[in-house]
Design a protein around this motif. Structure first.
Motif, short mmCIF file in Angstrom:
data_model
loop_
_atom_site.label_atom_id
_atom_site.label_comp_id
_atom_site.label_asym_id
_atom_site.label_seq_id
_atom_site.Cartn_x
_atom_site.Cartn_y
_atom_site.Cartn_z
N CYS A 1 113.87 -57.17 -39.27
CA CYS A 1 114.70 -55.92 -39.78
C CYS A 1 116.06 -56.06 -40.12
O CYS A 1 116.54 -55.32 -41.03
CB CYS A 1 114.47 -54.71 -38.78
SG CYS A 1 112.79 -54.03 -38.38
N ALA A 2 116.77 -57.02 -39.51
CA ALA A 2 118.00 -57.66 -39.81
C ALA A 2 117.97 -58.10 -40.99
O ALA A 2 118.97 -57.78 -42.09
CB ALA A 2 118.73 -58.20 -38.80
N VAL A 3 116.97 -58.82 -41.38
CA VAL A 3 116.74 -59.53 -42.51
C VAL A 3 116.40 -58.42 -43.95
O VAL A 3 116.88 -58.46 -44.93
CB VAL A 3 115.39 -60.56 -42.56
CG1 VAL A 3 115.17 -61.14 -44.06
CG2 VAL A 3 115.73 -61.66 -41.99
N ALA A 4 115.62 -57.42 -43.36
CA ALA A 4 115.26 -56.36 -44.31
C ALA A 4 116.54 -55.63 -44.72
O ALA A 4 116.76 -55.08 -45.82
CB ALA A 4 114.25 -55.47 -43.71
N LEU A 5 117.67 -55.41 -43.71
CA LEU A 5 118.85 -54.72 -44.15
C LEU A 5 119.51 -55.61 -45.27
O LEU A 5 120.18 -54.96 -46.36
CB LEU A 5 119.67 -54.69 -42.74
CG LEU A 5 121.08 -54.11 -43.13
CD1 LEU A 5 120.99 -52.75 -43.64
CD2 LEU A 5 121.74 -53.93 -41.67
N LEU A 6 119.71 -56.97 -45.21
CA LEU A 6 120.19 -57.53 -46.22
C LEU A 6 119.23 -57.31 -47.47
O LEU A 6 120.14 -57.38 -48.48
CB LEU A 6 120.34 -59.16 -45.73
CG LEU A 6 120.97 -59.51 -44.63
CD1 LEU A 6 120.81 -61.07 -44.30
CD2 LEU A 6 122.73 -59.27 -44.93
N ILE A 7 118.19 -57.33 -47.41
CA ILE A 7 117.28 -56.87 -48.85
C ILE A 7 117.77 -55.71 -49.25
O ILE A 7 118.05 -55.54 -50.29
CB ILE A 7 115.83 -57.19 -48.36
CG1 ILE A 7 115.58 -58.64 -47.81
CG2 ILE A 7 115.07 -56.83 -49.56
CD1 ILE A 7 113.84 -58.74 -47.64
N PHE A 8 117.89 -54.69 -48.40
CA PHE A 8 118.29 -53.42 -48.79
C PHE A 8 119.73 -53.51 -49.35
O PHE A 8 119.84 -52.74 -50.65
CB PHE A 8 118.57 -52.48 -47.45
CG PHE A 8 117.37 -51.85 -46.91
CD1 PHE A 8 116.41 -51.24 -47.94
CD2 PHE A 8 117.14 -51.71 -45.48
CE1 PHE A 8 115.07 -50.73 -47.11
CE2 PHE A 8 115.88 -51.24 -45.21
CZ PHE A 8 114.89 -50.57 -45.74
N LEU A 9 120.59 -54.13 -49.01
CA LEU A 9 121.87 -54.22 -49.40
C LEU A 9 121.73 -54.87 -50.99
O LEU A 9 122.44 -54.33 -51.78
CB LEU A 9 122.77 -55.22 -48.46
CG LEU A 9 123.29 -54.35 -47.31
CD1 LEU A 9 123.94 -55.26 -46.39
CD2 LEU A 9 123.65 -53.21 -47.29
#
Length: 405
Positions: free
Chosen positions: A157-165
């Motif tokens: 999910c931390a990786v997903a947050l970077l993808i969100f950004l």
């Protein structure tokens, strides 16, 4: 004919909302729990204000660490003191953490104690609550703790947050918006446009904070990431320190009911060395707060983590577990920027590394993560409802809909 650019925007748009409906829920939970932990120390101190103070400065000097541990263990039979957190203020109590029990691996609640006579003042209130909040934040309370699936999910999910950004920034980059549209939400717009403006503009403002939070959070998710980040920041393999003799950190040992207390140990097993190390430390350091880890018989080093007055960055010193001689003295103000970041990654993650205003901003950004999930879910629901009501004919591509807001 659709261009590759439009196809890329459509793919990123679908990836953005797909992750928002899945990882977004976990990130909302992590944000709320992270905000609680941002001020854990202040909340805990407020809840224990009747136990953190021992009145005016005592006439008696504080006990030596070995004597203090022995008196506390005498009041808690079968327990071994694992660490003492000793304040620089003589009017404040010490915090005592016990070793984990060998049978179940559980730890008895930490307690406050008078450092001048060893009197136990009571258990630390809210310790269990914040322990649950921390476990929820780090591995979602799933079995296996840091080695189970929970850690894998939160890391993903931390990786997903970077993808969100990255995807959110890309989807906002059509080249036709002025800075006012980018940086100021237009809440006067009706319906879906209002929610899109709020979601996109808030994400733009908080993008640097979330980038730092995600990149620092991965430090605890993947060993390969920590090793690589350590090398990039310090030029060293994890565990190495240039120009210093680094002792192996003392391993906390579980204790059984039949094991000896500090008062019953032989001199060669540690107490004199603990006292010698503490005397050497206090003679050369001015600490607002210091945590002394008491080693078991197998440990090779005594570790002291401490904070200087009016400083948010942690320092660390280690001493020989048999003689009390200094082995290593690492001070944040003498280290390079990269080394300071590596040594204080938790403070980077919480924003304290950048000062008190930044810490508050990081806390508010964490609290905003549930809001991003809510606004994203609202946009998704409104878009689906609009699609069902749309008259037959030319359909609007998702990327176009997102650009229109």
């Amino acid at each position: 004919m659709p261009s590759a650019f439009s196809h890329a925007r459509t793919a990123l748009f679908r990836l953005h909302w797909a992750l928002g409906l899945t990882a977004g829920l976990v990130l909302a939970l992590m944000g709320f729990t992270g905000a609680l932990m941002s001020y854990e120390e202040a909340i805990t101190a407020l809840a224990n204000r009747d136990r953190t103070q021992i009145g005016a400065a005592q006439d008696r000097p504080p006990l030596a660490p070995s004597a203090l541990a022995a008196r506390i263990e005498a009041q808690h039979p079968g327990e071994r003191v694992a660490a003492l957190t000793l304040p620089g203020d003589p009017g404040r109590s010490a915090v005592v953490r016990f070793a984990r029990n060998r049978a179940g691996g559980e730890r008895s609640p930490s307690v406050y104690a008078d450092p001048t006579d060893g009197t136990v003042l009571g258990a630390v209130r809210l310790e269990g609550f914040f322990g649950t909040v921390r476990a929820l934040h780090r591995w979602l309370l799933l079995p296996g703790e840091g080695k189970g699936w929970g850690r894998t999910i939160t890391g993903a999910c931390a990786v997903a947050l970077l993808i969100f950004l990255g995807s959110g920034l890309y989807l906002r980059w059509p080249g036709r918006h002025g800075w006012r549209v980018w940086l100021r939400p237009n809440l006067a717009r009706p319906g879906r446009a209002r929610w899109w403006s709020l979601h996109a503009v808030a994400g733009t403002w908080l993008l640097p904070v979330y980038a730092v939070s995600a990149l620092s959070g991965l430090w605890w998710s993947y060993e390969w990431y920590r090793a690589g980040a350590t090398w990039l920041l310090t030029g060293q393999v994890a565990g190495q320190v240039t120009g210093q003799v680094t002792a192996k950190a003392p391993k906390e040992r579980s204790v059984g009911p039949s094991e000896t207390r500090a008062a019953d140990r032989k001199p060669s097993e540690g107490p004199p060395a603990i006292d010698a190390a503490w005397t050497a430390f206090t003679a050369t350091h001015i600490a607002a707060l210091a945590t002394l880890t008491l080693p078991g018989p197998e440990a090779s080093a005594i570790r002291i983590r401490w904070y200087a007055p009016d400083a948010a960055l942690r320092n660390e010193a280690s001493y020989d577990a048999r003689t009390g001689a200094v082995l290593d003295d690492r001070r944040a103000d003498a280290a390079s920027l990269g080394q300071r970041i590596a040594d204080n990654m938790l403070e980077v993650h919480r924003g304290r590394f950048f000062g008190a205003p930044a810490a508050l901003l990081f806390c508010l950004a964490a609290l905003a993560l549930p809001g991003f999930f809510a606004t994203g879910l609202t946009l998704y629901a409104l878009r689906r409802r609009a699609g069902r009501r749309r008259a037959p004919g030319r359909s609007v591509r998702p990327a176009e809909a997102s650009a229109r807001g």
